[in-house]
Design an enzyme around this catalytic site. Structure first.
Site, mmCIF file in Angstrom:
data_model
loop_
_atom_site.group_PDB
_atom_site.id
_atom_site.type_symbol
_atom_site.label_atom_id
_atom_site.label_comp_id
_atom_site.label_asym_id
_atom_site.label_seq_id
_atom_site.Cartn_x
_atom_site.Cartn_y
_atom_site.Cartn_z
ATOM 1 N N GLY A 69 62.704 10.599 2.500
ATOM 2 C CA GLY A 69 62.852 11.485 3.509
ATOM 3 C C GLY A 69 61.413 11.855 3.981
ATOM 4 O O GLY A 69 61.266 11.947 5.260
ATOM 5 N N THR A 70 60.605 12.625 3.479
ATOM 6 C CA THR A 70 59.289 13.173 3.633
ATOM 7 C C THR A 70 58.568 12.035 4.256
ATOM 8 O O THR A 70 58.028 12.453 5.622
ATOM 9 C CB THR A 70 58.604 13.638 2.527
ATOM 10 N N GLN A 177 70.317 14.901 5.110
ATOM 11 C CA GLN A 177 71.410 15.562 4.500
ATOM 12 C C GLN A 177 72.695 15.000 4.976
ATOM 13 O O GLN A 177 73.848 15.235 4.390
ATOM 14 C CB GLN A 177 71.420 16.983 4.508
ATOM 15 N N THR A 235 53.847 -2.979 -1.916
ATOM 16 C CA THR A 235 54.912 -3.802 -2.731
ATOM 17 C C THR A 235 56.335 -3.095 -2.335
ATOM 18 O O THR A 235 56.490 -1.760 -2.754
ATOM 19 C CB THR A 235 54.176 -3.825 -3.961
ATOM 20 N N CYS A 323 62.441 23.116 -2.328
ATOM 21 C CA CYS A 323 60.988 22.773 -1.854
ATOM 22 C C CYS A 323 60.385 24.370 -1.961
ATOM 23 O O CYS A 323 59.177 24.332 -2.192
ATOM 24 C CB CYS A 323 60.667 22.383 -0.637
HETATM 25 N N1 PLP Z 1 64.509 16.429 5.222
HETATM 26 C C1 PLP Z 1 65.652 17.139 4.738
HETATM 27 C C2 PLP Z 1 66.614 17.917 5.911
HETATM 28 C C3 PLP Z 1 65.717 17.412 3.203
HETATM 29 O O1 PLP Z 1 66.816 17.928 2.953
HETATM 30 C C4 PLP Z 1 64.908 16.933 2.408
HETATM 31 C C5 PLP Z 1 64.992 17.107 1.111
HETATM 32 O O2 PLP Z 1 65.409 18.105 0.486
HETATM 33 C C6 PLP Z 1 63.736 15.919 2.964
HETATM 34 C C7 PLP Z 1 63.973 15.785 4.346
HETATM 35 C C8 PLP Z 1 62.749 15.216 2.110
HETATM 36 O O3 PLP Z 1 63.429 14.224 1.511
HETATM 37 P P1 PLP Z 1 62.832 13.603 0.406
HETATM 38 O O4 PLP Z 1 62.978 14.386 -0.840
HETATM 39 O O5 PLP Z 1 63.469 12.159 0.070
HETATM 40 O O6 PLP Z 1 61.202 13.272 0.534
#
Ligand code: PLP
Length: 394
Positions: A69-70, A177, A235, A323
């Site tokens: 996600g990040t 989410q 990769t 986080c």
């Molecule tokens: N965006 C939201 C709304 C999230 O809840 C999270 C993770 O908690 C992320 C982004 C980041 O995702 P990832 O852990 O896969 O990098």
């Protein structure tokens, strides 16, 4: 152990694990190879692309695999803003986004882009009037999450998409989410870009996706090889992608029944907490809420202490998002809902899955009641409050 931190991560499903196994062992080929051994891995990746595309009503060709996600959020914001700088340098987002969005927006600001952060209602719904008013001729992108990771509020994506497109602005949603938990449709909701992450729906960690509607201009996030149509080099993470695809298909097939099951447990938790624990405030929208999310603030209680005592009883939960726990700053999401600092400090997020039972919920509430009583009995503020009433501490 009772695990109530599924918004932080979920357990890998048996289905996903079994789907991944061959690609970590016998079928280890790099799918970019030209031999038939590689073709098997490449076909598995394409199957997964279709499995995840189906969750959001997208075409497989518009799905790009990432590391999570990040990365997807960073890529969406930075990639779209830089590729469209000739049109404008203005980005709109909301005050309750994940840091992957907010910090990407700040990084862009440092490079000369302008960001408008739109407020939310006390329930955590983006203020649509403020959103529309914020649009300018140089606005390129609106990024609003599908559902909030802390308080579970589901955003009105269809309306946001309509507003964006009525003004010729692109619409990105961080659906980390929401993906595979609630219905999402990139056509009906006018979504141009969408981020998701495998480990939030019983897939593996370290793999995610970005949906990019055909025709949307986006710069590559990293320089590298020709993978993912030259847009995302590196990769291919075949086992991760295959596991995410299998988990997505599984979650889609059972979405309604899983949500119905979770809602029963979620509402039981909410009802008992509201009835049995005084000075508890439910955060987030009461009905427009993720099936698995419960979030409360308890006055005169400090979040970290509560988590430690829950942990001592084998309960995994979180305060704010994973986080930010570890830092003593109150959550930016709760502050954006209008909660004062001292109350925002005492928040608890219980995020359940289809594996959570009513008995688990009862054990957690029974334990929590005792913990809160104990912490309040040690709080001088609570003592004052009991002695002198609300006004004494206002
Ligand atoms: N965006 C939201 C709304 C999230 O809840 C999270 C993770 O908690 C992320 C982004 C980041 O995702 P990832 O852990 O896969 O990098």
């Amino acid at each position: 152990m009772i695990y109530m931190d599924n918004a932080a991560t979920t357990r890998l499903s048996e289905t996903a694990f079994e789907a991944m196994r061959p690609y970590m062992m016998d079928q280890f080929a790099n799918p970019a190879g030209t031999y038939s051994f590689a073709a098997t891995a490449a076909a598995a990746v394409e199957k997964a692309r279709k499995q995840v595309a189906d969750v959001i009503g997208a075409k497989s060709g518009d799905i790009y695999f990432t590391s999570g996600g990040t990365e997807s959020d960073n890529w969406a914001l930075k990639g779209v803003m830089t590729a469209n700088a000739a049109k404008g340098k203005h980005l709109i987002t909301s005050a309750i986004e994940h840091h992957a969005i907010l910090h990407s927006a700040s990084a862009l600001e440092k490079q000369g882009y302008e960001v408008t952060v739109v407020p939310v209602t006390p329930d955590g719904v983006v203020d649509l009037e403020a959103l529309e008013k914020a649009i300018r001729p140089d606005t390129v992108l609106i990024s609003v999450m599908a559902a909030n990771n802390e308080v579970g509020t589901i955003e009105p994506l269809e309306r946001i998409g309509e507003i964006a497109h009525a003004h010729g602005v692109l619409f990105h949603t961080d659906a980390v989410q929401a993906f595979a938990h609630i219905p999402l449709d990139v056509e009906r909701m006018h979504i141009d870009l969408l981020s998701a992450s495998g480990h939030k729906f019983h897939g593996p960690k370290g793999v995610g996706l970005l949906y990019v509607r055909k025709g949307v201009k986006i710069a590559p996030f990293m320089d590298g090889g020709a993978q993912e149509k030259k847009r995302r080099g590196g990769t291919t993470n075949v086992p991760g992608i295959v596991g995410m695809g299998a988990a997505a298909e599984d979650a889609m097939a059972h979405m309604q029944e899983i949500a119905a099951k979770e809602i029963v447990v979620r509402d039981h938790l909410i009802e008992r907490i509201e009835k049995e624990i005084p000075f508890a405030r439910l955060n987030g929208h009461r009905t427009q809420r993720l099936p698995g999310n419960v979030n409360f603030c308890f006055r005169f209680v400090e979040g970290e202490g509560m988590l430690m005592l829950l942990d001592a009883q084998g309960i995994c939960a979180s305060s704010g998002s994973a986080c930010t726990s570890g830092s003593l700053d109150p959550s930016h999401v709760l502050l954006a809902l209008g909660l004062p600092h001292e109350i925002a400090h005492g928040s608890l997020r219980l995020s359940i899955s289809e594996e959570t039972t009513l008995a688990d919920a009862d054990f957690v509430v029974d334990t929590l009641k005792g913990i809160i009583e104990r912490l309040r009995s040690m709080s001088p503020l609570y003592e004052d409050f009991v002695k002198n009433g609300q006004d004494a501490i206002a």
